[in-house]
Design a protein around this motif. Sequence first.
Motif, PDB file in Angstrom:
ATOM      1  N   HIS A   1       9.166  17.694  24.506  1.00 47.82           N
ATOM      2  CA  HIS A   1       9.213  16.817  23.508  1.00 47.82           C
ATOM      3  C   HIS A   1       7.894  16.561  22.975  1.00 47.82           C
ATOM      4  O   HIS A   1       7.541  16.526  21.736  1.00 47.82           O
ATOM      5  CB  HIS A   1      10.026  15.585  23.625  1.00 47.82           C
ATOM      6  N   THR A   2       6.910  16.332  23.884  1.00 48.70           N
ATOM      7  CA  THR A   2       5.505  16.184  23.485  1.00 48.70           C
ATOM      8  C   THR A   2       4.980  17.087  22.697  1.00 48.70           C
ATOM      9  O   THR A   2       4.364  16.896  21.760  1.00 48.70           O
ATOM     10  CB  THR A   2       4.690  15.757  24.676  1.00 48.70           C
ATOM     11  N   ALA A   3       4.995  18.446  23.189  1.00 48.57           N
ATOM     12  CA  ALA A   3       4.396  19.449  22.754  1.00 48.57           C
ATOM     13  C   ALA A   3       4.831  19.728  21.320  1.00 48.57           C
ATOM     14  O   ALA A   3       4.153  20.062  20.420  1.00 48.57           O
ATOM     15  CB  ALA A   3       4.595  20.725  23.406  1.00 48.57           C
ATOM     16  N   GLN A   4       6.142  19.602  21.174  1.00 52.24           N
ATOM     17  CA  GLN A   4       6.531  19.646  19.544  1.00 52.24           C
ATOM     18  C   GLN A   4       6.289  18.287  18.792  1.00 52.24           C
ATOM     19  O   GLN A   4       5.823  18.996  17.400  1.00 52.24           O
ATOM     20  CB  GLN A   4       8.247  19.720  19.788  1.00 52.24           C
ATOM     21  N   LYS A   5       5.998  17.398  18.998  1.00 51.44           N
ATOM     22  CA  LYS A   5       5.618  16.229  18.498  1.00 51.44           C
ATOM     23  C   LYS A   5       4.037  16.399  18.056  1.00 51.44           C
ATOM     24  O   LYS A   5       3.522  16.325  16.970  1.00 51.44           O
ATOM     25  CB  LYS A   5       5.634  14.901  19.212  1.00 51.44           C
TER      26      LYS A   5
END
Length: 319
Positions: free
Chosen positions: A144-148
Motif C-alpha cells: 500500500h505504501t509503495a502505491q501511495k
Amino acid sequence: MKPSGYQPSADTVEEKAPHRIQVVFHRPEQRVKQPETLADRVRTTAPGNVAAAFDELERLIGLQEAKKLMYEIHALLRINREREKHHLKLEKQVFHMVFKGNPGTGKTTVARLFGKMFREMGILSKGHLIEVERADLVGEFIGHTAQKTRDLVKKALGGILFIDEAYSLARGGEKDFGKEAIDCLTKALEDHGNDFICILAGYTEEMDAFLELNPGMPSRFPIHLKFADYSVDDLIRIADSLLVGKEYRLSANAKEKLRLHLTRMRQDIFETNFSNARYVRNALEQAIRKQAVRLLAVHELTRDDIMTLMPEDFVWSTS
C-alpha cells in the motif's frame, strides 16, 4: 573726456589684469549606474518574468539563505547559456533539497515560491507544490505504501514534492512501512531525474539524525537550507505586513506591547512552542477577534476604530 559708450579693448584689459585666471567648466559625462547588490545584478540579467519572481522573493522578510541560493541558480543557468554558445559542457545539477528549521520560519512559503521560480527559469514544467506528510505516504498493509508514494510522485511531476517532518518516516522501526516509503521515494528520484524536485523539511536536529540513518539520502539531497528564527524586529515587520493585507493596523502602544511580548518569548529558555511567524499570525487573529468584541460597546464606529488594534486587544496568559 572719453565717450560714455566706450568699452576697453581686450588688449587693454589684458594689460591691466595680466594675472587673470580663466576657469573653464566641463560638464561631467553621465555614467550608467551599475548594480550595487546581488539582487540588483539579478534583475538586470534576468528576463522580465524571472525578474518579477525574484521581486516577489525579495519582498519576503528575512530568508537570506534562500534568496542567495536562487541567485546562485539563476547565475548558473545564465552561464550555462553562455557555455552552450561556445560549445562547452553544461553544468548539470540536482536540485533536491533539505529545509531545516523551527516552525513558522517560512519553509512552506519558500517551497511554494521556489516552484514558481523554477517554472519561470525553465527547470520545472509546472511549478506546482504537492505538500505531504507521513500519513499521506505510509500505507496500512504491504504494498500500500509503495502505491501511495508512487501516486504522489506522479502528481508532483513537473513541480515540487514537499515532505514535512520527513524524519517521521523513520520512526516506526524495522517493521514500519515508513522505510518502504523512503525506499520508494529514493527509487523515484533515480527514475525521474529532474522531472520533479523533492524537498524534505523539518526541525534541524531531527533532520540531521534522519539523514544519518539513511546513508544514501544526503547525496540525493545536495542542497541544505537552514531557516533561522526571525528576530523580534522581523516579526514586527511581518505583523505589519500581515495587517496591511487585512486592512488593519497596530496603534503605537499595541505595537510596543506586542514587541515586548515577543522579546520575552524569544528570551525564555523554557519556551518550546514558539512558532515564529505562525505565532504572530495567530496572535493577530486572536487580537482581531478581541477587538470585535470590544467594539460591540461602541455605537458610532469610525474607520479608524475598526482598523486599529489597541493594546487591550492583545492578551496572553504570560502577560
